[in-house]
Motif scaffolding. Structure first.
Motif, PDB file in Angstrom:
ATOM      1  N   GLU A 182      24.953 -34.124  47.711  1.00  0.00           N
ATOM      2  CA  GLU A 182      25.564 -32.836  47.395  1.00  0.00           C
ATOM      3  C   GLU A 182      26.213 -32.782  46.019  1.00  0.00           C
ATOM      4  N   PHE A 183      26.638 -33.922  45.466  1.00  0.00           N
ATOM      5  CA  PHE A 183      27.311 -33.928  44.167  1.00  0.00           C
ATOM      6  C   PHE A 183      26.423 -34.428  43.027  1.00  0.00           C
ATOM      7  N   ALA A 184      25.166 -34.682  43.295  1.00  0.00           N
ATOM      8  CA  ALA A 184      24.281 -35.223  42.265  1.00  0.00           C
ATOM      9  C   ALA A 184      24.184 -34.268  41.079  1.00  0.00           C
ATOM     10  N   SER A 185      24.277 -34.836  39.890  1.00  0.00           N
ATOM     11  CA  SER A 185      24.258 -34.039  38.660  1.00  0.00           C
ATOM     12  C   SER A 185      23.861 -34.948  37.498  1.00  0.00           C
ATOM     13  N   TRP A 186      23.689 -34.321  36.348  1.00  0.00           N
ATOM     14  CA  TRP A 186      23.455 -35.053  35.106  1.00  0.00           C
ATOM     15  C   TRP A 186      24.809 -35.399  34.490  1.00  0.00           C
ATOM     16  N   TYR A 187      25.071 -36.695  34.372  1.00  0.00           N
ATOM     17  CA  TYR A 187      26.364 -37.197  33.900  1.00  0.00           C
ATOM     18  C   TYR A 187      26.156 -38.285  32.848  1.00  0.00           C
TER      19      TYR A 187
ATOM     20  N   ILE B 157      21.253 -29.696  38.494  1.00  0.00           N
ATOM     21  CA  ILE B 157      19.837 -29.597  38.143  1.00  0.00           C
ATOM     22  C   ILE B 157      19.395 -28.168  37.849  1.00  0.00           C
ATOM     23  N   ASP B 158      20.240 -27.186  38.214  1.00  0.00           N
ATOM     24  CA  ASP B 158      19.915 -25.790  37.960  1.00  0.00           C
ATOM     25  C   ASP B 158      20.547 -25.259  36.680  1.00  0.00           C
ATOM     26  N   GLY B 159      21.173 -26.158  35.908  1.00  0.00           N
ATOM     27  CA  GLY B 159      21.798 -25.718  34.668  1.00  0.00           C
ATOM     28  C   GLY B 159      23.219 -25.230  34.838  1.00  0.00           C
ATOM     29  N   GLY B 160      23.797 -25.430  36.018  1.00  0.00           N
ATOM     30  CA  GLY B 160      25.189 -25.070  36.250  1.00  0.00           C
ATOM     31  C   GLY B 160      26.117 -26.210  35.877  1.00  0.00           C
ATOM     32  N   PRO B 161      27.424 -26.041  36.076  1.00  0.00           N
ATOM     33  CA  PRO B 161      28.379 -27.103  35.740  1.00  0.00           C
ATOM     34  C   PRO B 161      28.183 -28.322  36.627  1.00  0.00           C
ATOM     35  N   PRO B 162      28.654 -29.485  36.184  1.00  0.00           N
ATOM     36  CA  PRO B 162      28.504 -30.697  37.000  1.00  0.00           C
ATOM     37  C   PRO B 162      29.272 -30.585  38.305  1.00  0.00           C
ATOM     38  N   LEU B 163      28.732 -31.210  39.355  1.00  0.00           N
ATOM     39  CA  LEU B 163      29.314 -31.135  40.688  1.00  0.00           C
ATOM     40  C   LEU B 163      30.190 -32.354  40.945  1.00  0.00           C
ATOM     41  N   ASP B 164      31.416 -32.100  41.378  1.00  0.00           N
ATOM     42  CA  ASP B 164      32.341 -33.178  41.704  1.00  0.00           C
ATOM     43  C   ASP B 164      33.583 -32.555  42.305  1.00  0.00           C
TER      44      ASP B 164
END
Length: 288
Positions: free
Chosen positions: A236-241, A144-151
């Motif tokens: 903790e791993f929520a992201s735009w996917y 959500i901060d514009g960084g890479p996806p979390l996984d």
């Protein structure tokens, strides 16, 4: 009495009219009830009404994800009161102070539920994910901060390279996946990486637009409260996917396949069996 350690306040809920100040890292004295403990992460119940999650493997983005969901949807979520950070020896330790919510995980209670109750919970969870899918996409794949996806899949690549940007297209994400796979498997799967480079642009396709994704949806991360309301935890791993990602990670997390959870999973999430099969096979090659 030990001296108070310095800490930074990354977030503090100013809206609370509490009789006492919010607990800080210095208020943890070892008398707290341990709710959960793993390498680099502890969950403690503090002053009965609070839960603090802290450790070197806890990151502020988890708290920010929860704040984002609380602000943008009506999905029930544990309230975040504060996010702290402090330097302890050679590590930065993050503390997320949140509301303690009583309940039992769906993993622990699943075997005792009848079909009607399982269906009701699944349909309620469906309404939560429908809301997440309706959030306005930011135009990239990442956190959500514009960084890479979390996984977990990307931990090696992010530890070895200073990557701080999101990914613009699904093709960029595919390249990122293959890069992570190659770093994890090395020469052992070099030819398979070449094959994935060939087929993934065809088989790993959503609708081109990112959707907000919890990315660790499994029964241990669903807390059923005493009134029966399910609550999704561990963001903790929520992201735009891509649209297929949530279902794919949920299927992969269904290790063992010893019960009927998969029957209800398709009530909660849209199914993407083809993408799920490809990603699950690739993860098994990476980790097992």
């Amino acid at each position: 009495m030990p001296s108070a350690k310095p800490y930074n306040v990354l977030f503090l809920d100013q809206s609370q009219n509490l009789p006492n100040p919010l607990p800080t890292p210095n208020d943890i004295d070892g008398s707290e009830s341990v709710v959960h403990e793993s390498t680099g992460c502890r969950l403690l119940r503090v002053q009965q009404r609070f839960l603090v999650k802290f450790g070197i493997h806890v990151h502020p983005i988890e708290g920010y994800n929860m704040l984002y969901v609380a602000k943008s949807t009506t999905v029930p979520i544990s309230k975040v009161y504060a996010i702290y950070q402090c330097q302890e020896e050679q590590h930065i330790v993050t503390y997320i102070l949140m509301q303690y919510v009583p309940g039992t995980t769906l993993l622990d209670s699943w075997a005792s539920l009848d079909r009607a109750r399982k269906t009701a919970i699944a349909l309620t969870l469906r309404t939560y994910f429908d809301q997440l899918r309706q959030l306005q996409p930011p135009g990239y794949f990442g956190d959500i901060d514009g960084g890479p996806p979390l996984d977990d899949m990307f931990s090696t690549i992010q530890n070895t390279q200073d990557i701080k940007t999101s990914l613009t297209t699904e093709d960029n994400l595919i390249d990122y996946i293959i890069q992570a796979y190659s770093l994890e498997t090395g020469k052992r799967m070099a030819y398979k990486a070449q094959y994935y480079q060939h087929v993934f642009p065809t088989v790993l396709r959503g609708n081109g637009s990112p959707v907000f994704t919890h990315n660790d949806f499994q029964r241990k991360n669903v807390l059923v409260q005493p009134d029966g309301t399910p609550l999704i935890i561990d963001w903790e791993f929520a992201s735009w996917y891509p649209t297929y990602w949530e279902y794919s990670t949920a299927i992969f997390a269904n290790s063992g396949w010893t019960d009927d959870w998969h029957e209800y999973l398709c009530m909660v999430l849209d199914e993407y069996p083809n993408q799920s099969l490809w990603l699950s096979s690739m993860k098994n090659e990476m980790w097992f």
